[in-house]
Structures are given as structure tokens and as C-alpha cells.
Design a protein around this motif. Sequence first.
Motif, short mmCIF file in Angstrom:
data_model
loop_
_atom_site.label_atom_id
_atom_site.label_comp_id
_atom_site.label_asym_id
_atom_site.label_seq_id
_atom_site.Cartn_x
_atom_site.Cartn_y
_atom_site.Cartn_z
N GLY A 57 -1.72 0.06 -3.90
CA GLY A 57 -1.60 1.62 -3.89
C GLY A 57 -2.22 2.34 -2.71
O GLY A 57 -2.13 1.79 -1.58
N GLU A 58 -3.07 3.32 -3.00
CA GLU A 58 -3.42 4.08 -1.92
C GLU A 58 -4.96 3.84 -1.70
O GLU A 58 -5.63 4.51 -1.17
N ALA A 59 -5.23 2.58 -1.94
CA ALA A 59 -6.60 2.01 -1.91
C ALA A 59 -7.11 1.68 -0.68
O ALA A 59 -8.53 1.83 -0.33
N LEU A 60 -6.27 1.61 0.44
CA LEU A 60 -6.72 1.48 2.10
C LEU A 60 -5.80 2.11 2.89
O LEU A 60 -5.03 1.70 3.65
N ASN A 74 0.49 4.90 6.31
CA ASN A 74 -0.18 4.43 4.98
C ASN A 74 1.07 3.55 4.01
O ASN A 74 0.35 2.70 3.29
N ARG A 75 2.22 4.05 4.19
CA ARG A 75 3.29 3.49 3.31
C ARG A 75 3.43 1.99 3.86
O ARG A 75 4.52 2.04 4.92
N ASP A 99 -3.63 11.77 5.12
CA ASP A 99 -2.55 11.94 4.25
C ASP A 99 -2.17 13.16 4.65
O ASP A 99 -1.21 13.65 3.56
N ASP A 100 -2.88 13.94 5.41
CA ASP A 100 -2.51 15.45 5.36
C ASP A 100 -1.44 15.77 6.45
O ASP A 100 -0.92 16.75 6.86
N THR A 101 -0.72 14.64 7.04
CA THR A 101 0.29 15.00 7.95
C THR A 101 1.58 13.63 7.60
O THR A 101 1.14 12.70 7.06
N ASP A 102 2.76 14.06 7.97
CA ASP A 102 3.96 13.23 7.57
C ASP A 102 3.65 11.87 8.40
O ASP A 102 3.93 10.85 7.75
N TRP A 103 3.12 11.70 9.49
CA TRP A 103 2.90 10.61 10.39
C TRP A 103 1.82 9.97 9.69
O TRP A 103 1.97 8.49 9.57
N GLY A 104 0.69 10.56 9.24
CA GLY A 104 -0.28 9.91 8.59
C GLY A 104 0.15 8.98 7.26
O GLY A 104 -0.03 8.06 6.99
N PHE A 143 0.87 -1.29 -0.05
CA PHE A 143 0.11 -0.03 0.07
C PHE A 143 0.88 1.34 -0.04
O PHE A 143 1.95 1.17 0.50
N SER A 144 0.46 2.48 -0.44
CA SER A 144 1.14 3.69 -0.39
C SER A 144 0.11 4.82 0.10
O SER A 144 -1.01 4.50 0.55
N ASP A 145 0.90 5.93 0.14
CA ASP A 145 0.20 7.22 0.71
C ASP A 145 -0.56 7.75 -0.54
O ASP A 145 -0.58 7.11 -1.61
N GLY A 146 -1.36 8.89 -0.50
CA GLY A 146 -1.92 9.22 -1.62
C GLY A 146 -1.45 10.32 -2.28
O GLY A 146 -1.87 11.20 -3.22
#
Length: 519
Positions: free
Chosen positions: A494-497, A511-512, A502-507, A449-452
Motif C-alpha cells: 500500500g502506502e508504506a514506501l 507513488n502508485r 502526496d500533496d501533488t498529482d505528480w507525487g 504500492f499506492s499513494d496515501g
Amino acid sequence: MRHLRVAVCAALVSIVLSSFAAADDVTLTSRDGSMEMSGTLLGYDGQFYRIDTEYGVLTVDGSGVNCEGPGCPNLMSFTADITISGEAEIGSTLMPALIEAFALSENYAVTREEKAGIGLTYSLYEADNSVPAARFTIRQTTSSEGFADLLGEEADMVLSLREPTRAERLMARDAGLGDLDAVRQSRVIALDALVPVVNPGNPIRRLGLETLAALYAGEIGRWDAIGGEAAPVTLYLRDPDAGFGMAFARDVVTAQDRALSPSILTKASNDGVTLAVQEDPFGLGIASFSRPGLTEIVTLTGACAFEIAPSQMAIKAGDYPLAAPIYLYRPAIRLPKVGRDFMRYLRTASAGRVIQRIGLVDQEIEEIPFSVQGTRLANAIAQAGPEVGLSELQRMVALMDGMRRLTLTYRFKGGSTALDAPSRSNVALLADALEAGAFDGRRLTFVGFSDGQGAAALNLRLAARRADAVRRAVLDAAETFDPERVVIEAEAFGEALPMACDDTDWGRRINRRVEVWVE
């Protein structure tokens, strides 16, 4: 003829070094007397000698040699001395419990001695023997002092709340101690977590991580600024230069380009923080998940309505962002047999039960049913952007339906496919399980998974590369595993889950990841 066996440069065994014996403290001679080697004895583990010669440090099998000289050990009364140096609070609770349980499992009698200014010493005795088979000394210091002791050859293991710095790694490599980042030289022995805590009378039960950083940076000074009472916030924290206080300062405040407020009231221990918050109706503290006292734990949240509450399962699975791994580092030097037995014991279910009794999170691999993933799937649907279509979500659900998620999550250093330290430890955990046949006849799927941030197509490709990188790392580490016994695949969404905003570095870091699903 029995040979003098050494761990390096076989050609050296034919060289006679007897002329140097007078200046050195040991001489090792093959049983037939044909070969001889002299040097300074660095260690003996009951089976192997480790000696420093003019040709470097050599490891010699003791079964094929006789030892002469003032440095030779007394083979009839050999005691394996093992020193563990590092975090004092963990060294006074977790390690003693593990050593005592290990001694019990191996039928050793054990005594404990407290040494002022040093820590604890445990002596392990075999039946009817007044000479201890082993001594474990726990030096109660800090992570930094633990690495310094290792580099100074004053410790055999480091108990740490952080990874070694680049400088520490380079010095260890130059000293012949190997790469401390290697899978076999480091492991996570348990997990704790940092949790914000408030007085039970405080109505605040949720805080964003950025808000938490702003509070501890002194940018927000009143509770009514974040929905609480009209009162100033009193901040409590453990020593920010060591232990969990250092971890919070590094991972939350400094990570968001802020500095700790000078008005923070520091406490010497976790109990000092929790007791202060219990007595202060307007106090805010950072405590250990394992020992929150009579305070209320605050859930971390974000602007996109995700909530991540600390729990045993969320911490073990790597979903809670402020997990605090407890690392044990060792050099690439052979430990005495009792030390190797202890390291193996740390991977057992018995050690896991000891860790749980203390309130920490163990490293036993568990399976999470698909049926309890509803909240995560609901978040995925709610947060899906225009680049994540319904067909992609349906493909993901079709794969996972009927499978179970393992409590092993792999994350990466920023912008790369290089695993972070907890993930490298998870590589060894899964490799050991595969070698033991824990998943024989089943199907394992590494799911990336990735971030958005950025284009969805690029994120999908990066997630796929990361899933395959983890798959290969696990197979490389599972040296005795027969790949015919388990179906092992890699997939990516990818970014599906997303697990967090995604609006913060830790978020984005949460997600990655690569998850492991089993059928």
C-alpha cells in the motif's frame, strides 16, 4: 499437392477469382494451377504477399504461389523499403546510430543520403550485390505527423514522444492497422528526461514541480520570490507544439491546470535552450537530460523534503517524474524480414550500448541491491502516517532484505489497473527476459504500492490487485515461458514506501506503482 496458404479465412482459397484479373494488378496462382486469387498488391516482404481483394486484405505465403501481372515484384532484385516517421531531433541522432549499428551487426554495407525536406535514407547492401537489400527512410517530422503518415500508409513505423490519441487509435483500428496500444505494436526504445537547467552562477539548485509550473505560467516572475537573486526570470523552452517542449507543456504546465506564459522565449532545439541559459545569468530552461550543455541541472523536490535528482538509474527505474520515453509504434502488419530483424536488434545489448553512447537511457534490465535503498527506506519511515505501523514496515523490510530490485516499474492510468504505455513496454521486456531464461531458478515478486489518499486498507487492496494484474500481464505475454522455471509471486504494501510527496498529482502518480524484486 502444395496449398495456397493465407492468413485469413481459409475457406476463401477454394474460390477462383480469375475473372477479375484483368482489372487488378496481380494474380497469385498455386504451383499446381488449381487455385487462383487476384487483387491489388499492397506489399511484398520477400516472403509474403499482401493483397487487397474484394474479400478484404489477405496475406499469402509466396513459397506456394506464382505471381503474374504488372504489380508483381522482381524477385531477383527485391528491396525492402521501410519508412520511419516522427520526431526530427531523435530521427536525426538515435535512429541513424541504431540503423548503422544494426547494419554492421548483420554484415551489410551501408550508404547514407540526405534528402532535403524529408530526412535521411540508409541503403543496406549484401556482399557483391549492387541492389540494396533494404532501404530505411527516416522522415524527420513530429509525433503527430508520424501518426498521420502511418494512417496514410506513408510510414511503417512512428517515432514518437507521446502515446497515440484516442482518435488516432480508432482510425488505426478502422484502417486494419490493429490496436496501437497492444504490447507487440509499441515499445519504448530509449528514455530521456526533461530537466530544469540554470546558469552555473545561479544559486538555485532545487525547485518544486508546482513552482516550476508557476514559473512557466508567468505566475512567478522573479528569482528572489523563490530564494534567488533580486532579478527577473527569463524563461526558455523548445517549441511547445512539438517534441520535448510539447511534453513539458503537457506533463507539467497543463497537467496543473495552467497555461504557458506568452513571455517564454522559444528555441528551435535543445542546444538552443542550453546555449541561451549558459549566456543568461538569470535564465531558466527545460533541457534534455542527455544533453544539458554547460548548464546546472536543478533537482526536483517537494514540501515533504523528498528530492528526486535525475540519473541514469532513477530514469530507467521510473523514479524520476519527468522521464521522457521514446516510443516506436508499428501497425499489426508483417514487416519485411529485415524490418523484423531490426526490431529484434533493438532488444539486444548492442543496441543498448548505442543508446548509452548517445547519452540516452537504454532498456536493459538491471538489478538494484537492497543495500542502496537506504534513502527510500528512511523516507518511508519519516513519512509513514498513523495508518502505516511499524509492523508493516518491518514486514516490508523482511521481504526485501537479501533481494534486488529490477529497473522495471509499472504504473497505471488514473484510478484503474490499466497500465500506461511505458509500463506496457516493460511487460514485453520482462516477458522476453523470462522466455530467454534470464531468471531461471530464481524468485520474482511483484510488489504493489499506492499513494496515501484514502483509507490505508483500501489502498492496500488496490495495490495488491495492481501487483497481480502486472504479474498476469507479464505471464500472458511470455507465451513460450515455462512457469515451473521461476517462482513468481505478488505482494503489496500500500502506502508504506512513498517515492514522492502526496500533496501533488505528480507525487501521487509516482507513488502508485508496482516494482519487481528478485532473489
